[in-house]
Design an enzyme around this catalytic site. Structure first.
Site, mmCIF file in Angstrom:
data_model
loop_
_atom_site.group_PDB
_atom_site.id
_atom_site.type_symbol
_atom_site.label_atom_id
_atom_site.label_comp_id
_atom_site.label_asym_id
_atom_site.label_seq_id
_atom_site.Cartn_x
_atom_site.Cartn_y
_atom_site.Cartn_z
ATOM 1 N N THR A 186 41.678 36.621 31.512
ATOM 2 C CA THR A 186 40.981 37.150 32.697
ATOM 3 C C THR A 186 41.869 38.179 33.383
ATOM 4 O OG1 THR A 186 39.738 36.494 34.679
ATOM 5 C CG2 THR A 186 41.769 35.308 34.288
ATOM 6 N N ASN A 187 41.561 38.554 34.608
ATOM 7 C CA ASN A 187 42.402 39.513 35.337
ATOM 8 C C ASN A 187 42.442 39.127 36.817
ATOM 9 O OD1 ASN A 187 40.168 40.893 36.786
ATOM 10 N ND2 ASN A 187 39.568 41.448 34.707
#
Ligand code: CTP
Length: 418
Positions: A210-211
């Site tokens: 993810t980020n």
């Protein structure tokens, strides 16, 4: 000299008992300088910090302090009838609590309950008070009622400690006032599709890529468009944020899911605001079970590209206005221009994502707006909700959609870039 942005507006400035009360003096002068007619209300604690005479001389009007003053009985009724906006600055913890509960035991709190005009509150207090769960609940209640409660700023506090509790900067309070006064239903009739947050690409049943996106900018865009009358669908990756009022949220996890949801609604939309930080890669062979350590010994994780959602949708556009967001760490303008044309956008909002002022997770953001036709514009650091209004204004200005009407004055927060 720029035009006065608050000409003829009647503002009630309420000052409560915080050390930051002295800053309300400068704020009063700025409001008057912008053309506003300002009446000042003070609580009795506020008068411990600044003498009412100071406000009286500068505003040219008597300062309202008591509910049952002999000379002017029930002053709250007149003040609220006539006001275009109430600005509470500084707002103490006590003031926020009373206003959230709807108590009415002094002039300010009674005025608050009687008010029918927009209200902006600018809190100032010690950092630990701001962090108290009771205050968080009161702030949430007030915001749910449509009251703008600004976030206090971080920095040195009167207690000598560092923390989040300083009165917001004057330009932020002024922007909130202008934004709230300009609040029109000028996006009614528009159908706005907003994407927000990160995406989550599974490696196995419990691990994923993810980020750092918090979703705050996208949620602020959705909230602003809905408040201005648009019908809003918010396709959101996983975030910890509550849904904005009058917005339908469609939760998704992966880039592919986000693509499917946006694609199936694209024909409905008149405007697509692509705020999401879409993951560009996903594991090619995700496992549906939880992978064991030994199964992975030394093996590289094979990745493949996710769909470029904005680019794909831009090829299908018929009538939609497209707004993209670019996260860039270097060569902002040059990289932005490439993205604007590659993705066939009407407007690109460019964020810096490095350093302490990174757009990710912060309450505030500093951006460059790059319209397809026209000059890039640098917008000073603003809370994301206020920035969202600025972005919507720019969309209106550059989209050529005739249903949009723009009546707000440009202000000094905007700098044209050569
Ligand atoms: N975007 C998208 N689909 C992707 C990646 C990005 O729709 N797979 C959208 C984002 O929501 C944003 C815009 O494209 O509105 C620009 O995103 P950004 O991450 O800045 O750029 P990328 O296209 O991913 O390019 P690069 O990673 O090379 O900077």
């Amino acid at each position: 000299m720029s035009e006065k942005t608050l000409q003829g507006k009647r503002i009630v400035l309420c000052v409560t008992g915080s050390i930051a009360a002295y800053k309300a003096v400068s704020l009063l002068r700025t409001l008057i300088g912008e053309g506003a007619e300002v009446s000042v209300v003070m609580t009795s604690s506020a008068t411990q910090f600044v003498a009412p005479l100071t406000f009286e001389v500068l505003s040219g009007r008597p300062v309202l302090q008591r509910l049952f003053a002999d000379s002017q009985p029930l002053p709250h009724l007149r003040a609220t009838e006539e006001a275009d906006l109430i600005l509470v600055a500084p707002a103490t913890a006590n003031c926020l609590a009373k206003c959230a509960l709807g108590l009415a035991d002094d002039l300010l709190s009674t005025l608050f309950v009687a008010a029918r005009c927009p209200i902006v509150m600018a809190p100032a207090m010690d950092g630990e008070m701001w962090d108290h769960p009771a205050l968080a609940a009161h702030t949430r209640t007030l915001r749910e009622r449509g009251i703008v409660v600004l976030e206090p700023e971080e920095g040195p506090l009167a207690s000598g400690l560092l923390g989040k509790g300083r009165l917001p900067a004057e330009h932020v309070m002024m922007e909130a006032v202008r934004s709230r006064l300009a609040l029109r239903r000028d996006w009614s009739g528009q159908r706005v599709l907003v994407s927000a947050g990160p995406t989550r690409e599974p490696i196995d049943a419990v691990r994923f890529i993810t980020n750092a996106s918090s979703g705050k900018m996208g949620y602020a865009m959705a909230e602003a468009a809905a408040q201005r009358g648009a019908e809003v669908l918010l396709v959101s990756g996983p975030t910890a944020l509550p849904s904005p009022p009058n917005v339908t949220r469609i939760p998704v996890l992966t880039a592919e899911e986000m693509y499917q949801e946006l694609d199936s609604r694209f024909a409905w939309a008149t405007v697509l605001v692509m705020t999401a930080a879409v993951g560009d890669f996903r594991p090619r062979y995700p496992s549906s079970a939880k992978a064991k350590k030994h199964e992975w010994a030394g093996e590289p994780l094979e990745l493949e590209r996710t769909p470029d959602i904005l680019q794909s949708l831009s090829r299908k556009r018929t009538h939609q206005v497209l707004v993209g967001f670019a996260a860039e760490s270097e060569d902002l303008l040059a990289n932005g221009r490439i993205k604007l044309h590659q993705k066939n956008l009407d407007l690109l909002v460019m964020n810096r994502i490095t350093g302490p002022q990174s757009a990710f997770g912060n309450e505030t953001n500093e951006v460059i707006l790059l319209p397809r036709h026209g000059t890039p514009v640098e917008v000073e650091r603003l809370p994301k909700r206020l920035l969202a209004d600025r972005i919507l204004d720019t969309v209106q200005e550059h989209s050529g959609i005739s249903a949009f009407s723009r009546s707000r004055e440009p202000n000094e927060g905007i700098r044209r870039i050569q």
